[in-house]
Design a protein around this motif. Structure first.
Motif: not given
Length: 543
Positions: A17-25, A208-215
């Motif tokens: 609910d809070q992690d930035d990797r899943y911001f777009y999800t 899915r979530g945003q990749t580390e490299q893309s972050m």
């Protein structure tokens, strides 16, 4: 167990609910993402546990190694089947949460794909349709939620897992198990389908979530606004599209060890079942109770243990548990079987006409193994539930024969409740010989037994009244007179508490759940808060 479930659910709910990797999800799915992922983690945890309580060889090994442990720790091994049911109900609840959350997810994926308003969910759904860096698994306006549910790997395996779980849980109800055991037995083997589907379920990685490299290149908090507002000539570093990757499948990591353990358990069971069993004697007792006396190479038992029996002539797959009624000191092991369904009825009929081949798996440990750990023991059997105590009383008889000085138990109270008088018949000889042996040994007060006849008619009552003054009981032929009706447990416990004011009393039951609740309540009521005074510990047989 409950604490770990709460921790896992809370931790992963907040994480997704809070992690930035899943911001777009989350921009597409909202809070349903966190509900789906948190319940998935708890599902994995409980799927890891569900097989352990039914690994009977493991539990018997632990019971043996825990023989020197504290009593409260050993008693936890008596709750394995209730724990198995508890975990199963948790799986059912978590599956419902997980399924509902993903139905919301699929609907929101579908709405985002079809949206043309230039919103963030609409823009995200149109990205990377030609490569493998997409966020929305629905790539076409013609794709429906139903299509995703029944054609994708996560959707199809999810449907199969849920159906298997529904069938297993519904067929495990008390009514089905008691009246249609075969239905329970066969549907429970859908656990193979459940675990196969669980391992495969997450490999497609639709969420899915945003990749580390893309972050590192495109921070979602700073760059999200550029996705909906940028022009074609944008040169800002945020103009680059974010890239997305799958959440790795993890279910197999959780369940691999229990599955391997269970496979070894089944291999051991098959190997033991193949060992030859010789039926030495078949005895038909009154009330259609069949006694089988058997021998098997290398077979060793303790009092109160049970075995699983299979008769290939009746069914190749069905195995049924029976408490051992023989003592460890005897050169054979025996069980007593009464009609309690189609299988037992066919077994008794078969043995009346021939001697079929029998396969045996076990023995396995139960709460009754601890009976000799107590100074005072109260044994309560209802009907055929007397069988584990037959083993205990026989063993006591042999210990008196051999003048065993290591016997810790100083007093046993035995209560047997039966609906019809014929049920007493097969056990009478043992009680009579025990009476005689203890009188000869000068320990006539070691065993106090009380027999309760809970079902009778006027002819039996009149006969008893007519011979009331005789030395032996007219129902059983024993010195102890049969009592008509049910025990007053408060009175019985009060008598024991008064006779043993500073003892630890083990209460052992093999009988129905209603009786278990009554005895458990009496144990609590009559146990002293002072640790130096009487304490009652309740133990129940569970198959």
């Amino acid at each position: 167990w409950l604490g770990i479930n709460i921790f896992l659910f809370t931790y992963y709910f907040l994480f997704f609910d809070q992690d930035d990797r899943y911001f777009y999800t989350r921009a597409i799915l909202g809070s349903a993402l966190a509900w789906a992922r948190a319940s998935a983690k708890c599902l994995n945890f409980n799927s890891m546990l569900i097989l352990l309580p039914v690994c009977r060889n493991l539990l018997s090994f632990l019971r043996g190694t825990c023989s020197c442990c504290r009593r409260t720790l050993r008693k936890q091994l008596d709750h394995t089947l209730p724990f198995h049911k508890l975990v199963a109900y948790a799986l059912a609840l978590l599956t419902a949460v997980h399924t509902i959350a993903h139905l919301f997810n699929l609907e929101r994926y579908n709405q985002s794909q079809q949206a043309t308003d230039g919103s963030l969910p609409a823009v995200l759904s149109k990205m990377h349709l030609q490569d493998n860096k997409w966020l929305n698994p629905i790539h076409s306006n013609e794709t429906t939620v139903e299509y995703m549910a029944f054609t994708t790997i996560p959707g199809l395996t999810g449907v199969i897992i849920t159906l298997a779980l529904i069938l297993m849980v519904t067929s495990s109800t008390e009514f089905i198990r008691r009246n249609y055991f075969e239905v329970f037995w066969y549907t429970h083997h859908l656990f193979l389908v459940y675990f196969a589907g669980l391992v495969i379920h997450g490999i497609a990685g639709l969420v899915r979530g945003q990749t580390e490299q893309s972050m590192a290149e495109v921070d979602p908090h700073r760059c999200a606004q550029y996705l909906t507002q940028r022009d074609q000539n944008c040169t800002h570093h945020c103009c680059k599209d974010p890239e997305f990757g799958s959440i790795p499948a993890e279910s197999w990591k959780w369940v691999l060890a229990p599955i391997i353990l269970y496979v070894f358990e089944r291999i051991l069971r098959v190997w033991r079942a193949q060992q030859k069993v010789v039926v030495k004697k078949v005895v038909m007792h009154p009330a259609r109770v069949l006694e089988l006396q058997m021998q098997k190479k290398g077979f060793r038992m303790e009092v109160g243990q049970y075995i699983f029996v299979n008769c290939p002539a009746i069914s190749l797959l069905e195995w049924h548990p029976f408490t051992l009624t023989s003592a460890p000191e005897e050169d054979f092991f025996s069980i007593h079987i009464r009609v309690a369904g189609d299988w037992t009825e066919r077994l008794i009929d078969t043995f009346q006409s021939e001697n079929p081949r029998i396969e045996v798996d076990g023995p396995f440990g139960t709460a009754s193994e601890d009976v000799f750990q107590y100074e005072v023991a109260m044994l309560v059997g209802a009907g055929i539930g007397v069988t584990p105590f037959a083993s205990i009383l026989k063993s006591i008889w042999y210990k008196f024969q051999q003048a065993d000085q290591t016997l810790k138990t100083k007093k046993i109270y035995f209560y047997w409740l039966c609906r019809d008088r014929e049920a007493f018949a097969w056990f009478n000889d043992l009680l009579a010989s025990l009476e005689q042996k203890m009188a000869e040994s000068g320990k006539a007060d070691f065993l106090t037994y009380r027999l309760f006849l809970t079902g009778w008619d006027t002819s039996i009552a009149n006969n008893v009244a007519l011979h009331f003054d005789t030395a032996t009981d007219t129902v059983t032929g024993l010195r102890q007179k049969t009592i008509f009706g049910r025990p007053m447990w408060n009175t019985e416990f009060a008598v024991v508490a008064e006779a043993h004011p500073r003892s630890v009393v083990g209460v052992f039951l093999c009988g129905p759940e209603a009786l278990a609740k009554s005895l458990q309540k009496s144990c609590h009521q009559h146990s002293s808060l002072d640790p130096r005074k009487v304490k009652f510990y309740f133990n129940k047989e569970n198959f």
